[in-house]
Scaffold this active site. Structure first.
Site, short mmCIF file in Angstrom:
data_model
loop_
_atom_site.label_atom_id
_atom_site.label_comp_id
_atom_site.label_asym_id
_atom_site.label_seq_id
_atom_site.Cartn_x
_atom_site.Cartn_y
_atom_site.Cartn_z
N GLU A 1 34.33 -5.61 61.99
CA GLU A 1 35.41 -5.18 60.86
C GLU A 1 36.48 -6.30 60.94
O GLU A 1 37.07 -5.99 62.16
CB GLU A 1 35.69 -3.76 61.14
N GLY B 1 35.93 -12.46 66.09
CA GLY B 1 34.51 -12.08 65.40
C GLY B 1 33.59 -13.10 65.45
O GLY B 1 32.56 -12.92 65.79
N GLY C 1 38.83 -6.57 64.85
CA GLY C 1 39.92 -7.49 65.09
C GLY C 1 39.99 -8.74 64.32
O GLY C 1 39.61 -8.53 63.11
N SER C 2 40.20 -9.80 64.84
CA SER C 2 40.54 -11.02 64.18
C SER C 2 39.33 -11.68 63.63
O SER C 2 38.33 -11.48 64.47
CB SER C 2 41.38 -12.14 64.92
N THR C 3 39.06 -12.27 62.66
CA THR C 3 38.03 -13.05 62.31
C THR C 3 37.66 -14.29 63.31
O THR C 3 36.50 -14.20 63.54
CB THR C 3 38.26 -13.80 60.76
N GLU C 4 38.65 -14.72 63.63
CA GLU C 4 38.40 -15.85 64.79
C GLU C 4 37.76 -15.26 66.10
O GLU C 4 36.46 -15.82 66.26
CB GLU C 4 39.89 -16.32 65.30
N LYS D 1 36.17 -0.92 74.88
CA LYS D 1 37.08 -1.67 75.54
C LYS D 1 38.31 -1.73 74.55
O LYS D 1 38.16 -2.32 73.59
CB LYS D 1 36.80 -3.16 75.80
N GLU E 1 46.19 -14.30 56.73
CA GLU E 1 46.48 -13.22 57.04
C GLU E 1 47.58 -13.05 57.98
O GLU E 1 47.69 -13.78 58.94
CB GLU E 1 45.29 -12.36 57.79
N CYS F 1 44.39 -4.30 58.49
CA CYS F 1 43.56 -5.28 57.89
C CYS F 1 43.22 -5.22 56.45
O CYS F 1 42.89 -6.23 55.84
CB CYS F 1 41.92 -5.19 58.79
P1 NAI Z 1 42.09 -9.96 68.50
O1 NAI Z 1 40.91 -10.30 67.58
O2 NAI Z 1 42.21 -11.20 69.66
O3 NAI Z 1 41.91 -8.68 69.43
C1 NAI Z 1 41.19 -7.61 68.91
C2 NAI Z 1 40.42 -7.16 70.16
O4 NAI Z 1 39.34 -8.19 70.51
C3 NAI Z 1 40.99 -6.65 71.28
O5 NAI Z 1 40.65 -5.63 72.13
C4 NAI Z 1 40.92 -7.98 72.19
O6 NAI Z 1 40.98 -7.67 73.87
C5 NAI Z 1 39.65 -8.44 71.98
N1 NAI Z 1 39.33 -9.70 72.18
C6 NAI Z 1 39.89 -10.92 72.15
N2 NAI Z 1 39.20 -12.07 72.49
C7 NAI Z 1 38.07 -11.63 72.83
C8 NAI Z 1 36.83 -12.27 73.09
N3 NAI Z 1 36.86 -13.59 73.33
N4 NAI Z 1 35.72 -11.73 73.42
C9 NAI Z 1 35.79 -10.27 73.06
N5 NAI Z 1 36.75 -9.57 72.78
C10 NAI Z 1 37.99 -10.26 72.70
O7 NAI Z 1 43.26 -10.04 67.69
P2 NAI Z 1 44.95 -10.22 67.93
O8 NAI Z 1 45.10 -11.44 69.15
O9 NAI Z 1 45.30 -9.02 68.97
O10 NAI Z 1 45.55 -10.14 66.96
C11 NAI Z 1 45.47 -11.58 66.06
C12 NAI Z 1 45.28 -11.38 64.48
O11 NAI Z 1 43.98 -10.73 64.46
C13 NAI Z 1 46.18 -10.44 64.14
O12 NAI Z 1 47.44 -11.28 63.85
C14 NAI Z 1 45.46 -10.30 62.94
O13 NAI Z 1 45.73 -11.04 61.80
C15 NAI Z 1 44.02 -10.13 63.32
N6 NAI Z 1 43.79 -8.77 63.68
C16 NAI Z 1 42.93 -7.94 62.86
C17 NAI Z 1 42.79 -6.59 62.83
C18 NAI Z 1 42.02 -5.72 61.90
O14 NAI Z 1 42.07 -4.64 61.99
N7 NAI Z 1 40.70 -6.38 61.30
C19 NAI Z 1 43.29 -5.71 64.00
C20 NAI Z 1 44.04 -6.49 65.09
C21 NAI Z 1 44.31 -7.81 64.78
#
Ligand code: NAI
Ligand code: MG
Length: 501
Positions: free
Chosen positions: A273, A256, A251-254, A198, A404, A307
């Site tokens: 990650e 995660g 993605g985000s720790t939240e 996804k 972050e 990240c």
């Molecule tokens: P996010 O963690 O919401 O999104 C990352 C992925 O998770 C996307 O594919 C999203 O559709 C999916 N996702 C979101 N909610 C989900 C859920 N409940 N269940 C399963 N999958 C879900 O991150 P977002 O909102 O795009 O960015 C927010 C913050 O997260 C950024 O400001 C940054 O601090 C952090 N982030 C960290 C990344 C990294 O490489 N570690 C990459 C992107 C964001």
């Protein structure tokens, strides 16, 4: 939909984004079961770039069924390791042949500079596929001498098999859309798993184009399924699915933490990650001619949307002003603009939401007494641009130091005693990366040992290689991607024991 795109756009890309893009399930390009689509935006303009099929629970169900069937009964499991490796290599060749097209897609959908996508994102993805292609034939078990004290005199042949974990759900972010897809797919395919991927809703396009190349390379139907959609719907359904054996998330720790909860239903394996707030430490004995531009690119590369961004810059006091001025000068030199303009070095942030988030942090920092040596604001009237920013006069408890930001914003802080820097650098809930700049190799390696981070760079930053494991300590994640470590995330060990007559 071509409206959002400038005239010099790559013709194949123009054609690709002109029609609504479908999802890949069981080797077929299909619409969402609901018939719905969602927009992907061009962050340089805020206009709709393309329409994409909006996957939800029902589509995830279909994709998981296809991946399950491909894993349990398809030709994939009967293929030799060598055949699997050659398919992955073929995909790497196809991707390389389409470098230009993927660079355009990344630049348009994510906002990053075309030249960077061409020089970094696509070649790194190609290289990772080649590295993983090589692993397919090298996944081995062991023979194990066993003694079994309660069966004296008996002889056994015992060995281990390394088997693919099964159907894998992979959820990826938008900061390196193609590269994150490949980081996830490469090891899953090398080990013989099947996948439901996804992509992020902000940047689904390059993964969908990659799906076309996956089919062209000749992977059997159902081995890779790609379902674009939103996190709370498609992503959550994938993480919770009872027929998925493992979920890999970046993605985000939240989110995660939500993935971990969702995975508890069937206790699927989880790798994560997540975020970071990485310390970058410059000592007075460093070669400042490299430490200054290195520290600037540590935070400004990919607009700070990394990240592992070096977002906490600690500088030994006697060189503090010199390093801060130097990093600020580097920031001033950065040409901010649309990713497609040839001289652009920094494009827009990926979305309106990220723009608001980063600007919110800037306002919080400035109102709490931080000072911007350079930057501090949104840039341009249109698109999601932010000025490269260096903040000083911060305190350790400020949000801009603790959290972050995921934008081009660094907090620069002085230190006097080299002994104090380890606890300060480690004072974070995150532990993804860290860097040290010094000419003293003993100090550098002592620091490397004491820093609680998955990666430590010495006299460099953002150096990635398919062979180098990457992942987080503390709340930056579980497991390591890349290198041979990643094979552990996609295989499980079976112990086989035979009594010899
Ligand atoms: P996010 O963690 O919401 O999104 C990352 C992925 O998770 C996307 O594919 C999203 O559709 C999916 N996702 C979101 N909610 C989900 C859920 N409940 N269940 C399963 N999958 C879900 O991150 P977002 O909102 O795009 O960015 C927010 C913050 O997260 C950024 O400001 C940054 O601090 C952090 N982030 C960290 C990344 C990294 O490489 N570690 C990459 C992107 C964001
Ligand atoms: Mg987009």
């Amino acid at each position: 939909m071509g409206i959002a795109v400038s005239p010099q756009i790559h013709p194949q890309v123009a054609e690709f984004i002109d029609k609504p893009r479908k999802m890949l399930i069981n080797g077929q390009w299909v619409n969402a079961a609901s018939g719905k689509t969602f927009p992907s935006y061009n962050p340089a303009t805020g206009e709709v770039l393309a329409k994409v099929a909006e996957g939800d629970r029902e589509d995830i169900d279909r994709a998981v069924r296809a991946a399950r069937e491909a894993f349990d009964n398809g030709p994939w499991r009967r293929m030799t390791a060598s055949e699997r490796g050659r398919l992955i290599w073929k995909l790497s060749d196809l991707l390389e042949q389409h470098t230009e097209e993927f660079a355009y897609l990344e630049s348009l959908d994510n906002g990053k500079a075309l030249g960077i996508a061409r020089a970094a994102d696509v070649p790194l993805a190609v290289d990772l596929l080649r590295y993983m292609a090589g692993w397919a034939t090298k996944i081995e078990g062991n023979t194990i001498p066993i003694s079994v004290p309660y069966t004296p005199g008996a002889k056994y042949l015992a060995y281990t098999l390394r088997e693919p974990v099964g159907v894998v759900g992979q959820i990826i972010p938008w900061n390196f859309p193609l590269l994150m897809a490949v980081w996830k797919l490469g090891p899953a395919l090398a080990t013989g798993c099947t996948v439901v991927l996804k992509p992020a809703e902000q940047t689904p396009l390059s993964a969908l184009r990659l799906g076309e190349l996956i089919m062209e390379a000749g992977f059997p139907d159902g081995v890779v399924n790609i379902v674009p959609g939103y996190g709370e719907t498609a992503g959550a359904a994938l993480a919770a699915h009872s027929d998925v054996d493992k979920v890999a998330f970046t993605g985000s720790t939240e989110v995660g933490k939500l993935i971990v909860h969702a995975a508890a239903g069937n206790l699927k394996k989880v790798s994560l990650e997540l975020g970071g707030k990485s310390p970058n430490v410059v000592f007075k004995d460093a070669d400042l001619d490299t430490a200054i531009p290195g520290s600037a690119s540590a935070i400004f590369f990919n607009h700070g949307q990394c990240c592992c961004a070096g977002s906490r810059l600690y500088i030994e006091k006697s060189v503090f002003d010199k390093v801060v001025d130097g990093v600020a000068d580097e920031a001033k030199k950065i040409k901010v603009g649309s990713g497609l303009e040839p001289d652009t070095q920094m494009g827009p942030l990926v979305s309106e939401e990220q723009l608001q988030r980063v600007c919110g942090y800037l306002e919080a920092g400035l109102s709490e007494g931080a000072k911007a040596v350079v930057g501090g604001h949104k840039a341009k009237d249109r698109g999601y641009f932010v000025e490269p920013t260096v903040l000083i006069d911060t305190r350790e408890n400020m949000k801009v130091v603790k959290e972050e930001i995921f934008g081009p914003v660094v907090t620069a802080m002085p230190f006097t005693d080299p002994e104090e820097i380890i606890p300060r650098a480690n004072d974070s809930t995150y532990g993804l990366a860290a860097a040290v700049w010094t000419r003293d190799i003993s100090k550098a390696h002592r620091m490397a040992e004491q820093l609680r981070a998955g990666t430590v760079w010495i006299n460099c930053y953002n150096i990635f290689d398919a062979a180098l494991p990457f992942g987080g300590y503390k709340q930056s994640g579980w497991g390591r991607e890349m290198g041979h470590d990643v094979l552990n995330l996609y295989t499980q060990t079976k112990a086989v024991c035979t009594k010899l007559g």
